[in-house]
Design an enzyme around this catalytic site. Structure first.
Site, PDB file in Angstrom:
ATOM      1  N   TYR A 160      16.001   0.287  23.937  1.00  0.00           N
ATOM      2  CA  TYR A 160      16.446   0.429  22.569  1.00  0.00           C
ATOM      3  C   TYR A 160      16.047  -0.730  21.653  1.00  0.00           C
ATOM      4  O   TYR A 160      16.775  -1.152  20.794  1.00  0.00           O
ATOM      5  CB  TYR A 160      17.983   0.609  22.625  1.00  0.00           C
ATOM      6  N   ASP A 215      17.174   0.485  12.984  1.00  0.00           N
ATOM      7  CA  ASP A 215      16.180   1.479  13.414  1.00  0.00           C
ATOM      8  C   ASP A 215      16.773   2.344  14.512  1.00  0.00           C
ATOM      9  O   ASP A 215      17.182   1.829  15.559  1.00  0.00           O
ATOM     10  CB  ASP A 215      14.935   0.738  13.932  1.00  0.00           C
ATOM     11  N   HIS A 217      14.975   4.610  15.990  1.00  0.00           N
ATOM     12  CA  HIS A 217      13.830   4.909  16.871  1.00  0.00           C
ATOM     13  C   HIS A 217      13.699   6.394  17.161  1.00  0.00           C
ATOM     14  O   HIS A 217      13.393   6.789  18.303  1.00  0.00           O
ATOM     15  CB  HIS A 217      13.924   4.112  18.178  1.00  0.00           C
TER      16      HIS A 217
HETATM   17 MG    MG Z   1      10.797   2.155  13.435  1.00  0.00          MG
END
Ligand code: MG
Length: 333
Positions: A160, A215, A217
């Site tokens: 992560y 973020d 992701h």
């Molecule tokens: Mg990104």
């Protein structure tokens, strides 16, 4: 003026930068970046086998014509490898034009429009205390914005996006053996429960002025992002990055209809056509395309102009895998 030769170099200080150098008959040369992280040999080979032979003898000042020649010349348009190679050529040609004019490239596009640029640092921690310490360190260095990533309790360490410089960074080093995608254990429920408490602690500790980015992701479904964005709205994020898989642009509609969280996306896009719907329907707040695999300054400027019409700002992708040449080209764009 004619292009006489061009060379590709793969390597750099701890990184696999793919650098293109275009030489001319007047001794002026230009540099461009074609780095495609974890796929570095492919743009290098594409340049060597298909594009460099065509460049020889061209007038480097005709950057628009050369861009169109390479974009339209291949039956298979777009894609990160092709666009990174066209991007490298384009950057090198603008570099040459700036040198001919004796001016920084931004002066060829209307001149300076900012005195400074807001930048963020990656504050990460394997746990919350570790993260808070990382934020404090960046604040002490003068950063006004941090992108925060925190390990989730009871999920294995290392996943992560929480690794720091020097840790777990083999995928940036010039060794193509064993370059396989890293597998991680992930638990959406744990993430959704824990992350809002992280933002609450950060606001408590650092106050309202710190610009906080995060973020995701691309790991959540639209419904999960909807719930997450609602739950963190009160912490006033500067941006929420890559909330859903970027290839499903309709997913952003659900998020937009239900949350005011500013959305940033686009680091995996490689052309205007990937950005068009999100910009025209005003589903995002920041476009993150990279100048390298976004086809260079010529193409990214078209995206920026369209985004500006729709109140969308730029936050060009600037991961450690991007070379200094790419970052300089982003500033010119
Ligand atoms: Mg990104």
């Amino acid at each position: 003026m004619k292009i006489t030769s061009a060379e590709v170099f793969v390597g750099g200080p701890g990184k696999n930068y793919v650098t293109l150098k275009i030489m001319t008959d007047q001794g002026i040369y230009g540099l461009g970046d074609a780095t495609l992280n974890n796929r570095e040999t492919l743009p290098a080979q594409y340049l060597q086998d298909y594009l460099i032979p065509c460049l020889i003898g061209m007038d480097p000042r005709n950057s628009e014509d050369i861009w169109q020649y390479f974009y339209r010349g291949a039956y298979f348009r777009r894609g990160p490898i092709a666009m990174a190679t066209i991007g490298a050529i384009d950057m090198a040609l603008w570099d040459i034009k700036g040198k001919i004019a004796g001016l920084p490239v931004y002066q060829l596009f209307g001149g300076k429009s900012r005195e400074a640029t807001l930048v963020y640092a990656h504050a990460t921690g394997n746990d919350l205390e570790d993260l808070l310490e990382s934020i404090e360190n960046y604040q002490a260095q003068g950063y006004k914005a941090v992108r925060i990533q925190c390990g989730i309790p009871n999920m294995p360490k290392g996943g992560y996006g929480v690794s720091r410089e020097g840790e777990d960074s083999k995928h940036f080093i010039t060794d193509f053996t064993g370059a396989v995608p890293k597998e991680e254990v992930w638990d959406t429920e744990k993430y959704l429960q824990y992350m809002p408490t992280v933002f609450a602690t950060i606001r408590e500790r650092f106050g309202p002025d710190l610009k906080v980015l995060h973020d995701v992701h691309h790991r959540l479904t639209p419904r999960e992002v909807y719930a997450f964005a609602k739950s963190v709205e009160k912490y006033n994020l500067f941006w929420l990055e890559d909330p859903t898989p970027a290839e499903d642009q309709n997913a952003l509609k659900l998020i937009r209809q239900h949350s005011t969280a500013p959305i940033a996306i686009g680091e995996v896009f490689n052309s205007l056509w990937d950005c068009k719907q999100l910009i025209e329907e005003e589903l995002i707040d920041f476009i993150r395309i990279s100048v390298t695999y976004g086809g260079g300054i010529t193409h990214v400027k078209r995206i920026v102009e369209l985004a500006g019409l729709h109140h969308i700002r730029t936050g060009f992708h600037g991961a450690p895998s991007h070379s200094p040449i790419s970052m300089a080209a982003a500033r010119a764009s």
